[in-house]
Scaffold this motif. Sequence first.
Motif, short mmCIF file in Angstrom:
data_model
loop_
_atom_site.label_atom_id
_atom_site.label_comp_id
_atom_site.label_asym_id
_atom_site.label_seq_id
_atom_site.Cartn_x
_atom_site.Cartn_y
_atom_site.Cartn_z
N LEU A 207 17.96 -40.96 -36.04
CA LEU A 207 17.36 -39.64 -35.54
C LEU A 207 16.94 -39.15 -36.86
N ALA A 208 17.63 -38.88 -37.84
CA ALA A 208 17.15 -38.30 -39.27
C ALA A 208 15.80 -39.00 -39.73
N GLU A 209 15.73 -40.12 -39.36
CA GLU A 209 14.36 -41.02 -39.77
C GLU A 209 13.39 -40.56 -38.75
N GLY A 210 13.54 -40.12 -37.83
CA GLY A 210 12.64 -39.79 -36.60
C GLY A 210 12.51 -40.95 -35.63
N ASN A 211 13.56 -41.93 -35.66
CA ASN A 211 13.28 -43.03 -34.69
C ASN A 211 14.11 -42.92 -33.58
N MET A 212 13.34 -42.15 -32.50
CA MET A 212 14.23 -41.81 -31.20
C MET A 212 14.58 -43.10 -30.60
N GLN A 213 13.54 -44.17 -30.58
CA GLN A 213 13.83 -45.24 -29.70
C GLN A 213 14.90 -46.11 -30.37
N GLU A 214 15.09 -46.42 -31.61
CA GLU A 214 16.03 -46.86 -32.17
C GLU A 214 17.46 -46.08 -31.92
N ALA A 215 17.34 -45.01 -31.71
CA ALA A 215 18.53 -44.20 -31.57
C ALA A 215 19.12 -44.42 -30.13
N VAL A 216 17.95 -44.70 -29.09
CA VAL A 216 18.53 -44.54 -27.81
C VAL A 216 18.79 -46.03 -27.56
N ARG A 217 18.15 -47.06 -28.29
CA ARG A 217 18.59 -48.52 -28.02
C ARG A 217 19.77 -48.74 -28.36
N HIS A 218 20.43 -48.05 -29.58
CA HIS A 218 21.56 -48.24 -30.00
C HIS A 218 22.85 -47.60 -29.03
N TYR A 219 22.25 -46.63 -28.50
CA TYR A 219 23.38 -45.86 -27.67
C TYR A 219 23.68 -46.65 -26.46
N VAL A 220 22.41 -47.10 -25.89
CA VAL A 220 22.56 -47.98 -24.65
C VAL A 220 23.36 -48.94 -24.78
N ALA A 221 23.14 -49.71 -26.28
CA ALA A 221 23.95 -51.06 -26.41
C ALA A 221 25.45 -50.83 -26.49
N PHE A 222 25.68 -49.53 -27.15
CA PHE A 222 27.16 -49.30 -27.24
C PHE A 222 27.77 -48.85 -25.98
N TRP A 223 26.86 -48.08 -25.30
CA TRP A 223 27.68 -47.76 -23.70
C TRP A 223 27.75 -49.10 -23.07
N ARG A 224 26.90 -50.20 -22.93
CA ARG A 224 27.21 -51.26 -22.31
C ARG A 224 28.38 -52.21 -22.81
N MET A 225 28.56 -52.08 -23.88
CA MET A 225 29.87 -52.43 -24.81
C MET A 225 30.95 -52.11 -24.49
N LEU A 226 30.76 -50.76 -24.59
CA LEU A 226 32.23 -49.91 -24.40
C LEU A 226 32.78 -50.21 -22.96
N ASP A 227 31.61 -50.19 -21.85
CA ASP A 227 32.02 -50.03 -20.44
C ASP A 227 32.53 -51.71 -20.29
N ASP A 228 31.82 -52.54 -20.68
CA ASP A 228 32.37 -54.21 -20.59
C ASP A 228 33.96 -54.18 -21.18
N GLU A 229 34.16 -53.69 -22.33
CA GLU A 229 35.39 -53.92 -22.95
C GLU A 229 36.56 -52.93 -22.40
N LEU A 230 36.11 -51.78 -22.21
CA LEU A 230 37.16 -50.85 -21.87
C LEU A 230 37.18 -50.06 -20.64
N GLY A 231 35.87 -50.26 -19.95
CA GLY A 231 35.55 -49.48 -18.75
C GLY A 231 35.41 -48.16 -18.83
N VAL A 232 35.14 -47.59 -19.77
CA VAL A 232 34.71 -46.13 -20.15
C VAL A 232 33.40 -45.89 -20.77
N PRO A 233 32.96 -44.70 -20.49
CA PRO A 233 31.43 -44.40 -21.27
C PRO A 233 31.76 -43.91 -22.60
N PRO A 234 30.75 -43.74 -23.50
CA PRO A 234 30.69 -42.88 -24.40
C PRO A 234 31.36 -41.43 -24.24
N SER A 235 31.58 -40.65 -25.27
CA SER A 235 31.84 -39.41 -25.13
C SER A 235 30.87 -38.67 -24.72
N ALA A 236 31.10 -37.18 -24.26
CA ALA A 236 29.98 -36.13 -24.11
C ALA A 236 29.51 -35.73 -25.50
#
Length: 276
Positions: free
Chosen positions: A203-232
């Motif tokens: 975000l600091a570098e202005g790469n919104m798409q990269e930020a969203v891509r990483h957030y989505v990848a983490f969401w999916r990994m967290l859901d697969d491993e622990l069955g929970v979403p990222p925090s609010a």
Amino acid sequence: MDRTHRAESPPSAFPHLRLLGQFRLAYGADAVDLCPNAQRLLALVGLRSCVSRTVLAGTLWPNATEAHARGSLRSALCKLPRGERAPVTCSRNTVAITDSVTVDARVLADTALRVVQDPGAGGSEPVPAVLFGDGELLPGWDDDWVLLERERLRQLRLHALDALAHGLAREGQHALALEAALTSVRTEPLRESAHRAVVAAHLAEGNMQEAVRHYVAFWRMLDDELGVPPSALFARQLQSGAAGRHTRCPVVTSAAVPFRTAAPRSPVGADEPAPQ
């Protein structure tokens, strides 16, 4: 030029105690062979700088009688180098590491504490390379005190990497910020604060798409491993970044999605072509 540099360098015979990775006591290139009890003694003193004899004996030989533990301590001390090469100094009540001995684990701990206490210094000082090492404290040692010290160092290093990443991002050193954040992610892939540091750098570098891509990848990994979403908190971080750009954030907030049912879609262009 090279000869001058070598002449001004510290003497190579200064002792170095390596505890990150396999134990090693060396004077320059000259390694010292020590028995297991002497290694454990020196490791504990090296980590804590100065330890009372009572604590040393009780920690290293917890199942022995006090008299036997003190005897084992005296025996282990006798097996350490003596004279000018002695790595410890002994008094009646304490054993301390000598000032000339460099202990890599203490260097790591001191550096991490300095970064955590003043993360804003990242832009004005060299990036501390010791935080990027992969060495674990005394791998294969399962003493209770080793497990505690190992976890303490792991947490210190992770917090320092996160703090360093945020500080570097604020200073505009985005590549170094990402390197620090991704090193933290590599060490502990499910640790959310490390992923928030990655997104903050994007975000600091202005790469919104990269930020969203990483957030989505983490969401999916967290859901697969622990069955929970990222925090609010993580979701708000991404939404704040989108608001600052006056754009709509293409992810769903964690509060709106039941677990394991509707992980957010990647932004357009990340995984699929834009609709025609």
